[in-house]
Design an enzyme around this catalytic site. Sequence first.
Site, PDB file in Angstrom:
ATOM      1  CG  ASN A  13      35.416  46.503  36.894  1.00  0.00           C
ATOM      2  OD1 ASN A  13      35.134  46.959  38.000  1.00  0.00           O
ATOM      3  ND2 ASN A  13      35.776  45.249  36.728  1.00  0.00           N
ATOM      4  NE  ARG A  92      32.325  43.566  38.836  1.00  0.00           N
ATOM      5  CZ  ARG A  92      33.370  43.162  39.536  1.00  0.00           C
ATOM      6  NH1 ARG A  92      34.531  43.791  39.432  1.00  0.00           N
ATOM      7  NH2 ARG A  92      33.276  42.138  40.353  1.00  0.00           N
ATOM      8  CG  ASP A 149      29.770  41.213  39.712  1.00  0.00           C
ATOM      9  OD1 ASP A 149      29.715  40.572  38.657  1.00  0.00           O
ATOM     10  OD2 ASP A 149      30.773  41.844  40.066  1.00  0.00           O
ATOM     11  CG  ASP A 282      50.561  38.792  42.400  1.00  0.00           C
ATOM     12  OD1 ASP A 282      49.618  39.125  41.667  1.00  0.00           O
ATOM     13  OD2 ASP A 282      51.593  38.217  41.983  1.00  0.00           O
ATOM     14  N   GLY A 329      42.739  31.422  37.820  1.00  0.00           N
ATOM     15  CA  GLY A 329      42.130  30.287  37.137  1.00  0.00           C
ATOM     16  C   GLY A 329      42.641  30.078  35.728  1.00  0.00           C
ATOM     17  CD  GLU A 358      34.246  40.020  35.463  1.00  0.00           C
ATOM     18  OE1 GLU A 358      33.859  39.867  36.634  1.00  0.00           O
ATOM     19  OE2 GLU A 358      35.413  40.330  35.167  1.00  0.00           O
TER      20      GLU A 358
END
EC number: 2.7.2.1
Length: 371
Positions: A13, A92, A149, A282, A329, A358
């Site tokens: 990634n 990715r 994606d 952040d 999350g 992922e």
Amino acid sequence: MTQPLVPVLLVLNVGSSSIKFQVFERASLAVLMAGKVTGIGTSAQLSAKITGAEAPVRTALPAADHDSAMAAVIALIDEHDDGWRLAAVVHRVVHGGAAFHAPVVVTPEILAQLQALAPLAPLHQPHNLAGIAASQRLASHALDIACFDTAFHARMDPLFQAFALPGQLRDQGVRRYGFHGLSYEWLAHELVRTRPDLAQARVVAAHLGNGASLCAMQAGRSVDTTMGMTALDGLPMGTRSGAIDAGAVLYLQRTLGMDADQVEHLLYQESGLKGLSGVSSDMQALQASADPQAAFAIDYFALKVAQYTAMLAVSMGGIDALVFTGGIGENADTVRAAILARLPMLGSFETLVIPANEEKMMALHAKQLLG
């Protein structure tokens, strides 16, 4: 007698200033190594954990571009392997456009097609493709596989793909594609494995991190999602604005005198939680801050997630579960609570937290593609 080499998959990634990577054993998909290169463009450092090793590896890199970072990752694999054979490098790629609905082995023709999509994902696509170019030079014996994606959303009904624009423009690719598909596909995979009762149900999946979006999923398929033609639409994110009145963009240009590059920088790099708070992009820093604008940014984020959750419930005719994933999350329980506090009108539904993976989803795709 010489032992046969073990085929492995290197999953990458590649971002603007970092490379995250994992090495999987091809047959079992056991993780053999995981790590990252950070600080590309400034002072790069590689850190990695080799399965079974007591201490992690940490190395400062003398050069700080993507090529040298990739070279360091390949060298680390060569140095620490246990009879590994690099079968494929799995990348990715954020935007697959209308053409790519499934992972593909990268050819020069496909690479050119993906380069043409770079304006649709300027924060991500150029760096994703730089990783492919580097691996083609440094690991030319391995196949390069691109995982997209956008692919998970490719079969959404046209009702959820269209902008209210003339057909001529829609035919030219000006439409909604959706993103974070590899994350949502992993959630669908995990629901089948751990909660088959919900795998066929009406699920809103919330991928909340520095990039953030929601997806309405039913029977393992994407029904609707919050991101559109680019990864700028929908929810406010770390530094991205999310949905904004198109007329406001025209105002920035015509009245405030900003050119296209300045507007792009504003909307991608200076907005979202960073712009709302004036403190940080952040979420942990915002939660720790006493600045009222930090609290405002958190409230705004929770409100928008709740509003879009209700919208996606309409797309499916109801909601049976809300699944959280991603850095915010998974880890920010107070943010999850603030979102749920705004959703009593949706009635009773389950709430789950499923860690994002992922990289494992990409490895599963590569294993299937390689046969």
